[in-house]
Design a protein around this motif. Structure first.
Motif, PDB file in Angstrom:
ATOM      1  N   PRO A   1      -5.314  13.128   0.624  1.00 17.48           N
ATOM      2  CA  PRO A   1      -5.350  11.673   0.570  1.00 17.48           C
ATOM      3  C   PRO A   1      -5.574  11.075   1.958  1.00 17.48           C
ATOM      4  N   LEU A  42       0.826  -1.203   0.000  1.00 12.93           N
ATOM      5  CA  LEU A  42       0.000   0.000   0.000  1.00 12.93           C
ATOM      6  C   LEU A  42       0.863   1.257   0.000  1.00 12.93           C
ATOM      7  N   ALA A  69      -6.960  -1.084  -3.568  1.00 12.40           N
ATOM      8  CA  ALA A  69      -6.806   0.323  -3.224  1.00 12.40           C
ATOM      9  C   ALA A  69      -7.381   1.132  -4.382  1.00 12.40           C
ATOM     10  N   PHE A 117      -7.555   4.949  -6.051  1.00 15.86           N
ATOM     11  CA  PHE A 117      -6.924   6.265  -6.112  1.00 15.86           C
ATOM     12  C   PHE A 117      -7.712   7.112  -7.095  1.00 15.86           C
ATOM     13  N   ALA A 146       0.807   4.102  -2.874  1.00 17.29           N
ATOM     14  CA  ALA A 146       0.461   5.483  -2.518  1.00 17.29           C
ATOM     15  C   ALA A 146       1.541   6.458  -2.979  1.00 17.29           C
ATOM     16  N   TYR A 154      -9.192   1.746   0.726  1.00 20.87           N
ATOM     17  CA  TYR A 154      -8.404   0.513   0.762  1.00 20.87           C
ATOM     18  C   TYR A 154      -9.129  -0.474   1.648  1.00 20.87           C
ATOM     19  N   GLU A 177      -2.660   5.993   4.746  1.00 20.48           N
ATOM     20  CA  GLU A 177      -2.517   4.564   4.456  1.00 20.48           C
ATOM     21  C   GLU A 177      -2.282   3.732   5.720  1.00 20.48           C
ATOM     22  N   LEU A 237      -5.118   8.485  -2.509  1.00 21.92           N
ATOM     23  CA  LEU A 237      -5.771   7.293  -1.968  1.00 21.92           C
ATOM     24  C   LEU A 237      -7.121   7.688  -1.379  1.00 21.92           C
TER      25      LEU A 237
END
Length: 170
Positions: free
Chosen positions: A141, A96, A120, A122, A100, A113, A144, A110
């Motif tokens: 974003p 991940l 994932a 985006f 990212a 997820y 993560e 992102l």
């Protein structure tokens, strides 16, 4: 691929889920698209609005991993031709954090997820305001680390809770 795909018109979503080189393939597509846009006005469509990529759940943030493409790689297949996908899950795809970072360099954020298939999602950064208005003010974003910590993970021969505990509770 990008030049051929442009004959279809603008691309909304691009998905890669092949259990081996997802990030390399998506990155090659984006790189080709950027180059085509710079050199040929016929290919002036914007990059896809969204990217969907399968992520290797066994490699948590902040570790960055990517199985690079190699023409001789045959996947997880025995000499007799039997599928042995479960034998290579730990080294398939990309992490991940890797995804990212790479897709951020192409102006993607992102936005999702998780389960059921460890994908994932985006979105293009210029679409951020539209998504934020419709997703209850989420700020992109997304983090993560937080997404990984809260997600259900699919692992081979390792309990998902053990993987999460190893990296976040030890």
């Amino acid at each position: 691929v990008w030049n051929w795909a442009q004959l279809l018109g603008p691309i909304g979503v691009t998905t890669v889920d092949i259990d081996c080189f997802e990030c390399d393939i998506m990155e090659a597509l984006l790189k080709s698209a950027k180059q085509a846009q710079r050199t040929d006005s016929r290919f002036a469509y914007p990059l896809p609005a969204a990217l969907v990529v399968e992520i290797n759940t066994q490699i948590p943030p902040p570790f960055k991993f990517n199985r690079r493409y190699h023409q001789d790689y045959k996947g997880a297949v025995t000499r007799a031709g039997q599928d042995r996908t479960e034998d290579h899950r730990g080294s398939a795809g990309c992490s991940l954090s890797y995804a990212a970072e790479v897709f951020s360099s192409y102006d993607y954020d992102l936005v999702f997820y998780g389960s059921p298939h460890s994908d994932a999602v985006f979105i293009r950064r210029d679409l951020r305001p539209w998504f934020q208005r419709r997703l209850f003010g989420l700020d992109f974003p997304l983090d993560e680390f937080d997404y990984y910590r809260k997600s259900s993970t699919i692992t081979a021969h390792i309990n998902a809770n053990q993987v999460r505990d190893l990296f976040f509770n030890v």
